[in-house]
Design an enzyme around this catalytic site. Structure first.
Site, PDB file in Angstrom:
ATOM      1  N   SER A   1       0.869  -1.187   0.000  1.00 57.77           N
ATOM      2  CA  SER A   1       0.000   0.000   0.000  1.00 57.77           C
ATOM      3  C   SER A   1       0.899   1.227   0.000  1.00 57.77           C
ATOM      4  O   SER A   1       2.049   1.158   0.479  1.00 57.77           O
ATOM      5  CB  SER A   1      -0.865   0.016   1.267  1.00 57.77           C
ATOM      6  OG  SER A   1      -1.437   1.294   1.458  1.00 57.77           O
TER       7      SER A   1
ATOM      8  N   TYR B   1      -1.285  -0.568  10.462  1.00 59.40           N
ATOM      9  CA  TYR B   1      -1.459  -0.802   9.023  1.00 59.40           C
ATOM     10  C   TYR B   1      -0.209  -0.395   8.236  1.00 59.40           C
ATOM     11  O   TYR B   1       0.302  -1.155   7.406  1.00 59.40           O
ATOM     12  CB  TYR B   1      -2.698  -0.037   8.531  1.00 59.40           C
ATOM     13  CG  TYR B   1      -3.070  -0.349   7.110  1.00 59.40           C
ATOM     14  CD1 TYR B   1      -3.687  -1.553   6.786  1.00 59.40           C
ATOM     15  CD2 TYR B   1      -2.803   0.546   6.085  1.00 59.40           C
ATOM     16  CE1 TYR B   1      -4.021  -1.857   5.474  1.00 59.40           C
ATOM     17  CE2 TYR B   1      -3.137   0.263   4.772  1.00 59.40           C
ATOM     18  CZ  TYR B   1      -3.747  -0.938   4.469  1.00 59.40           C
ATOM     19  OH  TYR B   1      -4.074  -1.234   3.167  1.00 59.40           O
TER      20      TYR B   1
HETATM   21  N1  LIG Z   1      -8.720  -0.081  -0.796  1.00 57.94           N
HETATM   22  C1  LIG Z   1      -7.622   0.662  -0.721  1.00 57.94           C
HETATM   23  O1  LIG Z   1      -7.638   1.895  -0.751  1.00 57.94           O
HETATM   24  C2  LIG Z   1      -6.278  -0.010  -0.611  1.00 57.94           C
HETATM   25  C3  LIG Z   1      -5.132   0.774  -0.810  1.00 57.94           C
HETATM   26  C4  LIG Z   1      -3.890   0.168  -0.709  1.00 57.94           C
HETATM   27  C5  LIG Z   1      -3.800  -1.182  -0.431  1.00 57.94           C
HETATM   28  N2  LIG Z   1      -4.943  -1.908  -0.226  1.00 57.94           N
HETATM   29  C6  LIG Z   1      -4.785  -3.324   0.055  1.00 57.94           C
HETATM   30  O2  LIG Z   1      -5.456  -4.040  -0.962  1.00 57.94           O
HETATM   31  C7  LIG Z   1      -6.003  -5.244  -0.414  1.00 57.94           C
HETATM   32  C8  LIG Z   1      -7.495  -5.302  -0.642  1.00 57.94           C
HETATM   33  O3  LIG Z   1      -8.103  -4.113  -0.148  1.00 57.94           O
HETATM   34  P1  LIG Z   1      -9.690  -3.980  -0.019  1.00 57.94           P
HETATM   35  O4  LIG Z   1     -10.003  -2.534   0.026  1.00 57.94           O
HETATM   36  O5  LIG Z   1     -10.350  -4.837  -1.021  1.00 57.94           O
HETATM   37  O6  LIG Z   1      -9.864  -4.576   1.469  1.00 57.94           O
HETATM   38  P2  LIG Z   1     -10.986  -5.511   2.136  1.00 57.94           P
HETATM   39  O7  LIG Z   1     -10.739  -5.398   3.598  1.00 57.94           O
HETATM   40  O8  LIG Z   1     -12.328  -5.172   1.599  1.00 57.94           O
HETATM   41  O9  LIG Z   1     -10.615  -6.984   1.630  1.00 57.94           O
HETATM   42  C9  LIG Z   1      -9.721  -7.801   2.341  1.00 57.94           C
HETATM   43  C10 LIG Z   1     -10.194  -9.226   2.270  1.00 57.94           C
HETATM   44  O10 LIG Z   1      -9.291 -10.016   3.065  1.00 57.94           O
HETATM   45  C11 LIG Z   1     -10.049 -10.965   3.787  1.00 57.94           C
HETATM   46  N3  LIG Z   1      -9.326 -11.393   4.989  1.00 57.94           N
HETATM   47  C12 LIG Z   1      -9.062 -10.664   6.116  1.00 57.94           C
HETATM   48  N4  LIG Z   1      -8.418 -11.424   7.011  1.00 57.94           N
HETATM   49  C13 LIG Z   1      -8.253 -12.655   6.440  1.00 57.94           C
HETATM   50  C14 LIG Z   1      -7.647 -13.855   6.877  1.00 57.94           C
HETATM   51  N5  LIG Z   1      -7.092 -13.970   8.097  1.00 57.94           N
HETATM   52  N6  LIG Z   1      -7.644 -14.923   6.043  1.00 57.94           N
HETATM   53  C15 LIG Z   1      -8.231 -14.835   4.814  1.00 57.94           C
HETATM   54  N7  LIG Z   1      -8.827 -13.721   4.341  1.00 57.94           N
HETATM   55  C16 LIG Z   1      -8.839 -12.637   5.160  1.00 57.94           C
HETATM   56  C17 LIG Z   1     -11.326 -10.228   4.143  1.00 57.94           C
HETATM   57  O11 LIG Z   1     -12.364 -11.167   4.464  1.00 57.94           O
HETATM   58  C18 LIG Z   1     -11.592  -9.450   2.851  1.00 57.94           C
HETATM   59  O12 LIG Z   1     -12.385 -10.186   1.948  1.00 57.94           O
HETATM   60  C19 LIG Z   1      -5.592  -5.252   1.056  1.00 57.94           C
HETATM   61  O13 LIG Z   1      -4.347  -5.906   1.189  1.00 57.94           O
HETATM   62  C20 LIG Z   1      -5.432  -3.787   1.348  1.00 57.94           C
HETATM   63  O14 LIG Z   1      -4.586  -3.573   2.463  1.00 57.94           O
HETATM   64  C21 LIG Z   1      -6.174  -1.352  -0.303  1.00 57.94           C
END
Ligand SMILES: NC(=O)c1ccc[n+]([C@@H]2O[C@H](COP(=O)([O-])OP(=O)(O)OC[C@H]3O[C@@H](n4cnc5c(N)ncnc54)[C@H](O)[C@@H]3O)[C@@H](O)[C@H]2O)c1
Length: 258
Positions: free
Chosen positions: A141, A163
């Site tokens: 991220s 985070y």
């Molecule tokens: N949305 C953003 O702005 C953004 C920006 C930078 C990075 N990210 C990264 O991108 C990825 C996806 O982001 P998102 O917005 O879709 O997040 P989100 O939280 O909606 O999705 C994360 C998924 O991971 C699953 N999860 C959590 N703990 C788990 C575990 N122990 N075992 C298996 N699955 C598990 C959750 O059930 C969920 O479906 C993440 O790594 C997030 O940190 C997101």
């Protein structure tokens, strides 16, 4: 189709950006394993792929549990015969409790966002090594780069920075894993997305902070989940065959590395 005949596992594939990786990978010809704790949503994503004529399997997986990660890998091989790609996308993000400054919570976030990446990578590595190679894509991220973190007045004491620490460590881990796995032709790269308009972001990030972040971007926009999928396809495909240990920032021009 860039991923024809490839088999890809996407952890955290049940919603948000992970779901978008699953749908795009399937459109590019890959068989996709949607691995998540949210099993009903994972099944819905797999059904959506199947309905569009693709191949998918939903698997209940907890990335913090070694037995669960190994079962995810073996079920993939049982069903599709191999593992070419692992996207370590699962994280505590939607469920992030920004008000929880305890050290216990820091450990919980690191357990999923950082150690989960290592656990799942270890689970797929022997399969990739046996096959003669593979591609692991870690989702970091721009929170890994403190210059883009939102500043706020300190209330009591330093917070736990859970985070940002976890994602910064994912960038480091990507380089370390790439060094170790290179001789076995297993490539390890990362994507560092900027703020992306998933349900998680709408829940975690105050609207004002999102607006401020957008104004720091060269392109002046925030990303939608599908904006990230092209980079993931590139890193999963043979087009990036000579790349390993790299973190690609995809954030409409906020962080300038290099
Ligand atoms: N949305 C953003 O702005 C953004 C920006 C930078 C990075 N990210 C990264 O991108 C990825 C996806 O982001 P998102 O917005 O879709 O997040 P989100 O939280 O909606 O999705 C994360 C998924 O991971 C699953 N999860 C959590 N703990 C788990 C575990 N122990 N075992 C298996 N699955 C598990 C959750 O059930 C969920 O479906 C993440 O790594 C997030 O940190 C997101």
């Amino acid at each position: 189709m860039a991923l024809r005949d490839k088999v890809a596992i996407v952890t955290g594939g049940a919603q948000g950006i992970g779901r978008e990786y699953c749908l795009r990978f399937a459109r590019e010809g890959a068989a996709v394993v949607v691995a998540d704790l949210r099993v009903d949503q994972a099944k819905a994503v797999a059904s959506e792929i199947a309905a569009a004529g693709g191949q998918a399997l939903a698997v209940t997986a907890d990335v913090t549990d070694e037995a669960s990660a190994e079962a995810m890998a073996s079920r993939t091989v049982e069903r599709f015969g191999r593992i070419d790609v692992l996207v370590n996308n699962a994280a505590i993000y939607y469920d992030l409790d920004l008000g929880n400054n305890t050290v216990d919570y820091l450990r919980q976030v690191l357990d999923v966002n950082l150690i989960g990446v290592l656990i799942c990578s270890r689970a797929v590595f022997p399969h990739m090594k046996r096959q003669g190679g593979g591609s692991i894509i870690n989702i970091a991220s721009t929170a890994a780069y403190p210059n883009l973190q939102v500043s706020f007045r300190q209330q009591e004491n330093f917070p736990n920075y859970a985070y940002g620490i976890s994602k910064s460590a994912v960038v480091f881990l990507t380089k370390s894993m790439a060094r170790t796995a290179g001789f076995d032709k297993v490539r390890v790269n990362a994507i560092a997305p900027g703020a992306t308009m998933t349900e998680a972001t709408k829940r975690v990030l105050p609207a004002r902070a999102e607006e401020r972040l957008r104004r720091t971007k060269a392109m002046g926009v925030s990303l939608e989940p599908e904006d990230l999928t092209g980079t993931a396809v590139f890193l999963a495909s043979d087009d990036s065959a000579m790349m390993t240990g790299q973190t690609l920032v995809v954030d409409a021009g906020g962080v300038f590395n290099g």
